[in-house]
Scaffold this active site. Sequence first.
Site, mmCIF file in Angstrom:
data_model
loop_
_atom_site.group_PDB
_atom_site.id
_atom_site.type_symbol
_atom_site.label_atom_id
_atom_site.label_comp_id
_atom_site.label_asym_id
_atom_site.label_seq_id
_atom_site.Cartn_x
_atom_site.Cartn_y
_atom_site.Cartn_z
ATOM 1 N N LYS A 22 0.836 -1.210 0.000
ATOM 2 C CA LYS A 22 0.000 0.000 0.000
ATOM 3 C C LYS A 22 0.866 1.254 0.000
ATOM 4 C CE LYS A 22 -1.689 1.974 3.958
ATOM 5 N NZ LYS A 22 -1.570 3.417 4.082
ATOM 6 N N ASN A 23 1.833 1.309 0.914
ATOM 7 C CA ASN A 23 2.556 2.569 1.074
ATOM 8 C C ASN A 23 3.521 2.861 -0.075
ATOM 9 O OD1 ASN A 23 1.091 3.178 3.308
ATOM 10 N ND2 ASN A 23 2.653 2.572 4.800
ATOM 11 N N CYS A 116 -5.155 8.154 8.660
ATOM 12 C CA CYS A 116 -5.474 7.669 10.007
ATOM 13 C C CYS A 116 -5.164 8.732 11.051
ATOM 14 C CB CYS A 116 -4.650 6.421 10.311
ATOM 15 S SG CYS A 116 -5.128 5.008 9.331
ATOM 16 N N ARG A 121 0.010 14.866 12.625
ATOM 17 C CA ARG A 121 0.796 14.502 11.441
ATOM 18 C C ARG A 121 1.075 15.759 10.617
ATOM 19 N NH1 ARG A 121 -1.775 9.031 9.028
ATOM 20 N NH2 ARG A 121 0.323 8.763 8.197
ATOM 21 N N ASP A 304 3.912 0.604 12.076
ATOM 22 C CA ASP A 304 2.687 0.021 11.513
ATOM 23 C C ASP A 304 2.425 -1.406 12.005
ATOM 24 O OD1 ASP A 304 2.591 2.345 10.062
ATOM 25 O OD2 ASP A 304 3.432 1.467 8.251
ATOM 26 N N ARG A 396 -9.151 0.218 3.443
ATOM 27 C CA ARG A 396 -8.260 1.183 2.780
ATOM 28 C C ARG A 396 -6.905 0.555 2.505
ATOM 29 N NH1 ARG A 396 -6.709 5.473 6.307
ATOM 30 N NH2 ARG A 396 -5.076 5.442 4.762
HETATM 31 N N1 EPU Z 1 6.465 14.506 10.681
HETATM 32 C C1 EPU Z 1 6.552 15.852 10.978
HETATM 33 N N2 EPU Z 1 6.591 16.729 9.929
HETATM 34 C C2 EPU Z 1 6.542 16.317 8.634
HETATM 35 C C3 EPU Z 1 6.437 14.937 8.354
HETATM 36 C C4 EPU Z 1 6.403 14.048 9.417
HETATM 37 O O1 EPU Z 1 6.599 16.270 12.123
HETATM 38 O O2 EPU Z 1 6.576 17.171 7.740
HETATM 39 C C5 EPU Z 1 6.402 13.552 11.802
HETATM 40 C C6 EPU Z 1 5.005 12.878 11.839
HETATM 41 O O3 EPU Z 1 4.098 13.674 12.566
HETATM 42 C C7 EPU Z 1 5.300 11.566 12.506
HETATM 43 C C8 EPU Z 1 6.718 11.222 12.011
HETATM 44 O O4 EPU Z 1 7.276 12.470 11.556
HETATM 45 O O5 EPU Z 1 5.317 11.731 13.892
HETATM 46 C C9 EPU Z 1 6.761 10.186 10.918
HETATM 47 O O6 EPU Z 1 6.087 10.627 9.792
HETATM 48 P P1 EPU Z 1 6.418 10.144 8.315
HETATM 49 O O7 EPU Z 1 6.411 11.342 7.456
HETATM 50 O O8 EPU Z 1 7.633 9.256 8.276
HETATM 51 O O9 EPU Z 1 5.161 9.254 8.020
HETATM 52 P P2 EPU Z 1 4.147 9.399 6.844
HETATM 53 O O10 EPU Z 1 4.881 9.592 5.567
HETATM 54 O O11 EPU Z 1 3.061 10.330 7.194
HETATM 55 C C10 EPU Z 1 4.237 6.858 6.226
HETATM 56 C C11 EPU Z 1 3.187 5.802 6.089
HETATM 57 C C12 EPU Z 1 2.687 5.414 7.458
HETATM 58 C C13 EPU Z 1 3.854 4.931 8.293
HETATM 59 C C14 EPU Z 1 4.958 5.993 8.332
HETATM 60 C C15 EPU Z 1 6.202 5.561 9.061
HETATM 61 C C16 EPU Z 1 2.179 6.323 3.981
HETATM 62 C C17 EPU Z 1 1.012 6.842 3.237
HETATM 63 N N3 EPU Z 1 2.092 6.312 5.296
HETATM 64 O O12 EPU Z 1 3.557 7.945 6.846
HETATM 65 O O13 EPU Z 1 1.774 4.354 7.258
HETATM 66 O O14 EPU Z 1 3.429 4.667 9.592
HETATM 67 O O15 EPU Z 1 5.326 6.376 6.998
HETATM 68 O O16 EPU Z 1 6.710 4.433 8.480
HETATM 69 O O17 EPU Z 1 3.143 5.891 3.382
HETATM 70 C C18 EPU Z 1 0.008 2.939 7.803
HETATM 71 O O18 EPU Z 1 0.250 2.337 6.750
HETATM 72 O O19 EPU Z 1 -0.794 2.505 8.677
HETATM 73 C C19 EPU Z 1 0.680 4.217 8.047
HETATM 74 C C20 EPU Z 1 0.262 5.092 8.953
#
Ligand code: EPU
Length: 417
Positions: A22-23, A116, A121, A304, A396
């Site tokens: 998915k990701n 989620c 975030r 995750d 999803r």
């Molecule tokens: N963060 C910030 N500022 C930013 C970006 C991130 O403070 O500009 C913080 C977030 O608030 C969080 C941490 O950094 O506390 C990690 O965020 P990251 O950007 O790495 O996560 P993401 O890109 O929003 C993706 C996956 C998530 C997975 C995380 C970590 C997708 C669509 N989502 O999220 O997947 O948990 O990386 O591996 O790729 C899931 O699949 O259930 C899921 C939530």
Amino acid sequence: MQKIVIQGEHSLSGTITISGAKNSAVALIPAAILCDEESTIYSVPNISDRDALIKIIEKLNGQVIIHEDSLSINSQNIKNVFIPEELSSKLRASYYFMGALLGKNKYVEIALPGGCKIGNRKIDFHLKGFKALGATIIEEDNKYIIKADKLIGNKIYFDFASVGATINVMLAAVKAEGTTIINNAAKEPEIVNVATFLNNMGAKIRGAGTSKITIEGVKYLHKAMIEVIPDRIEAGTYIIMGALLGKDLRIKNVIKEHLTSLLSKLQEIGVKIEARENDLIINKGENLLPLNITTLIYPGFPTDLAQPMTVLMTQCEGVSILEETIYTNRMGQIPYLNSMGADIKVENQIAQIKGKTPLFGNDVVASDLRAGASLIIAGLIAKGTTQISDIEHILRGYEHIVEKLTNVGANIQIIEE
Ligand code: EPU
């Protein structure tokens, strides 16, 4: 309203084939619009996040053809159309259209992303990256307008190795003038998958999978294809089910190296896992030892999979500890697990889980995707009937989850109410 109903305590045997990640898919689909010709993505999981992204591409005047397990995306006529909230809020990954449209058209107007509710975030690193490339950002009425006359490569450092920010800046930078360097980049396998797709189109990205990614801008991106990597989180979810209920349960199509942290933890506590080429065979573990987990960025233990692990921890003999360090609110399953008989206390994103406790079926709510997956695992091991509502979160992210589990002996169905 749809619900998932499970009669627990059935052992699982047979084969579950893992779908495309998915990701990865949710980043590859927006990445495809950077292509100046047609691109094809294979092994795209049939999940509602896929459909939400296709709707956005169509809104932008792109053409998507859905084949059996692939998507062909023609993005030659992509326009600068506002992506409204009813499309952007369906999922988190709608934010990848920021980087992709900025890179392609130097302009994007998009309402806030969804996803989620697992903590605050923010997307400040994404925005900081776009600004470093020369973009101006206007935030108004729950939407962003991001624009640039031209994008020029720059050096960017992330305070935290964010998956989303790394991919988004990569998307914006592939067609920028000059060289972009991302320091403290995220190293997740999904980032390598996206970089490979862009390189297949003619982009010049080096270092994806390490903490320093270098992107030399190019002018044109040609026809290309990519295969989505197997979903390590989906695989991990079924592996955990196997550790609790498996009778020679075969998990097919996995990249074991992406699952090292999970497999090591399971082997430490006494789960028997046999590795064969791209498959794993799992048997229910007896007298499982308690364990401690701290979630970390890749290759550490993935956040995750931490939620599904809390269910396994209820079946370990003794006190297990889970510390969630990536998100501020990722324990949505815990009150429901306690309502099923678990003994879990949570303080400051640290869960203390006392086992072994039998679980009993109950009516529970999937508060987010992985909380929902956790409740399915709990329902599968519980005595009696578990009924899960708000299952749209689960659908999803897990392709054909009910069918896959039914095929290996689970008593699980979706009902309409
Ligand atoms: N963060 C910030 N500022 C930013 C970006 C991130 O403070 O500009 C913080 C977030 O608030 C969080 C941490 O950094 O506390 C990690 O965020 P990251 O950007 O790495 O996560 P993401 O890109 O929003 C993706 C996956 C998530 C997975 C995380 C970590 C997708 C669509 N989502 O999220 O997947 O948990 O990386 O591996 O790729 C899931 O699949 O259930 C899921 C939530």
